[in-house]
Design an enzyme around this catalytic site. Structure first.
Site, PDB file in Angstrom:
ATOM      1  N   ARG A   1       0.832  -1.211   0.000  1.00 47.63           N
ATOM      2  CA  ARG A   1       0.000   0.000   0.000  1.00 47.63           C
ATOM      3  C   ARG A   1       0.868   1.264   0.000  1.00 47.63           C
ATOM      4  O   ARG A   1       0.562   2.240   0.677  1.00 47.63           O
ATOM      5  CB  ARG A   1      -0.953   0.005   1.202  1.00 47.63           C
ATOM      6  CG  ARG A   1      -1.904  -1.162   1.260  1.00 47.63           C
ATOM      7  CD  ARG A   1      -2.859  -1.196   0.062  1.00 47.63           C
ATOM      8  NE  ARG A   1      -3.596  -2.454   0.054  1.00 47.63           N
ATOM      9  CZ  ARG A   1      -3.206  -3.555  -0.572  1.00 47.63           C
ATOM     10  NH1 ARG A   1      -2.099  -3.550  -1.275  1.00 47.63           N
ATOM     11  NH2 ARG A   1      -3.916  -4.650  -0.532  1.00 47.63           N
TER      12      ARG A   1
ATOM     13  N   SER B   1     -11.306   0.088   3.492  1.00 45.54           N
ATOM     14  CA  SER B   1     -10.529  -0.288   4.676  1.00 45.54           C
ATOM     15  C   SER B   1      -9.826   0.945   5.220  1.00 45.54           C
ATOM     16  O   SER B   1      -9.039   1.579   4.514  1.00 45.54           O
ATOM     17  CB  SER B   1      -9.505  -1.362   4.324  1.00 45.54           C
ATOM     18  OG  SER B   1     -10.155  -2.546   3.909  1.00 45.54           O
TER      19      SER B   1
ATOM     20  N   GLU C   1      -5.112   3.885   5.992  1.00 41.20           N
ATOM     21  CA  GLU C   1      -4.912   3.629   4.563  1.00 41.20           C
ATOM     22  C   GLU C   1      -5.310   4.834   3.704  1.00 41.20           C
ATOM     23  O   GLU C   1      -4.615   5.139   2.739  1.00 41.20           O
ATOM     24  CB  GLU C   1      -5.693   2.391   4.134  1.00 41.20           C
ATOM     25  CG  GLU C   1      -5.470   2.011   2.689  1.00 41.20           C
ATOM     26  CD  GLU C   1      -5.975   0.635   2.350  1.00 41.20           C
ATOM     27  OE1 GLU C   1      -6.428   0.432   1.215  1.00 41.20           O
ATOM     28  OE2 GLU C   1      -5.915  -0.267   3.218  1.00 41.20           O
TER      29      GLU C   1
END
Length: 315
Positions: free
Chosen positions: A130, A207, A307
């Site tokens: 990520r 998320s 995130e």
């Protein structure tokens, strides 16, 4: 517009879909540029692979649907993810056993520091879990992304255990591209991860926390304090990626927390999604995120990280 903002020093916010962004209640003071470019073009073709160039503003799931319909394998398990194609290398978007770093061959960017357009090969993009060189970095504006795909009627090997179980195959098997896409969409919808205006469990940025990656010592400590075996996925150098959803749930923050008639809450379908129930503010959302982060840290000694990109606010 980007050049003008660079010369004046004005703060600049680039937005396409905005699906992975949390903006503070005071808004953004500066210039916001909406990326609305569209287009998918095959720029190279061989019997075993093709290079497909996608404009930054092209809707991501629209592109994935096009690849499946055309018989191009490589991104089928990334179905149903909202937002634009230009955002995918920034976050190194991934789900259900695939991430875009596996198929990106290069990213065309406008370099604000040098005032030039350049092509950056995947090896120069700093891809990680990520993460990329583009994340939290205002220097580069993504203009288009080149993907290396494979002409095939079947998917790549199915890696994700839940997806394999739902498809009724073993991990490592291949399935028709359409089956992979339809099953991923169904799984995502069941977790409130496909936008539905009538379902407030889908009113989220997806998320909210990334799965923490622990070194060997931190993993051993987590196993000790958990008094059980946490779900984890071994990686390079003895590091282990741990389920953030498991940590959150075991720290006392279950689906629907805190319950009742509240402006923000954890989704009733997915522990990692923090949802606006209709009247929530960014401050309230971040307050819930801090409560969860601190609770997990106090219970397990593991710090969760957000995130989404936070604009005009901090966690």
């Amino acid at each position: 517009m980007t050049r003008t903002a660079g010369r004046t020093g004005d703060p600049l916010l680039l937005l396409a879909g905005g699906s992975n962004v949390v903006i503070g209640d005071d808004g953004f003071t500066g210039t916001a540029i909406l990326v609305r470019s569209r287009g998918v073009e095959v720029i190279s073709r061989r019997p075993d692979q093709l290079i497909v160039r996608v404009q930054a503003g092209h809707p991501w799931d629209g592109f994935v649907a096009e690849t499946v319909a055309a018989g191009w394998a490589g991104v089928e398990c990334l179905s149903g993810i909202p937002g634009s194609t230009g955002a995918t290398p920034i976050q190194n978007v991934g789900a259900y056993g695939q991430d875009v770093a596996e198929t990106i061959s290069s990213v065309t960017v406008y370099d604000r520091s040098e005032g030039v357009v350049r092509d950056m090969p995947a090896a120069d993009c700093g891809f990680g879990y990520r993460a990329s060189i583009f994340k939290h970095n205002d220097r580069y504006v993504v203009l288009s992304v080149d993907f290396r795909l494979r002409p095939a009627a079947e998917s790549g090997p199915v890696r994700y255990a839940e997806l394999a179980r739902t498809l009724g195959v073993s991990q490592g098997d291949r399935v028709p591209l359409t089956a992979a896409r339809e099953t991923v969409l169904s799984l995502r919808a069941g977790k409130g991860m496909v936008l539905d205006a009538e379902d407030r469990d889908t009113w989220s940025v997806g998320s909210f926390f990334t799965n923490p990656v622990l070194d060997a010592a931190a993993w051993a400590k987590l196993r000790e304090v958990s008094a059980t075996e946490p779900p984890g996925w071994p990686g390079e150098g003895g590091r282990v990626k741990v389920s953030a959803a498991w940590l959150i749930d075991r720290a006392g923050f279950g689906k629907g927390y805190p319950g009742g008639d509240v402006p923000v809450s954890i989704s009733t379908k997915h522990t990692l999604a923090l949802t606006n129930r209709g009247s929530g503010s960014a401050a309230q959302l971040l307050g819930l995120a801090r409560e969860i982060r601190d609770g997990v840290r106090d219970r397990f000694g593991v710090v969760l990280h957000p995130e989404p990109v936070l604009v005009g606010c901090t966690l």
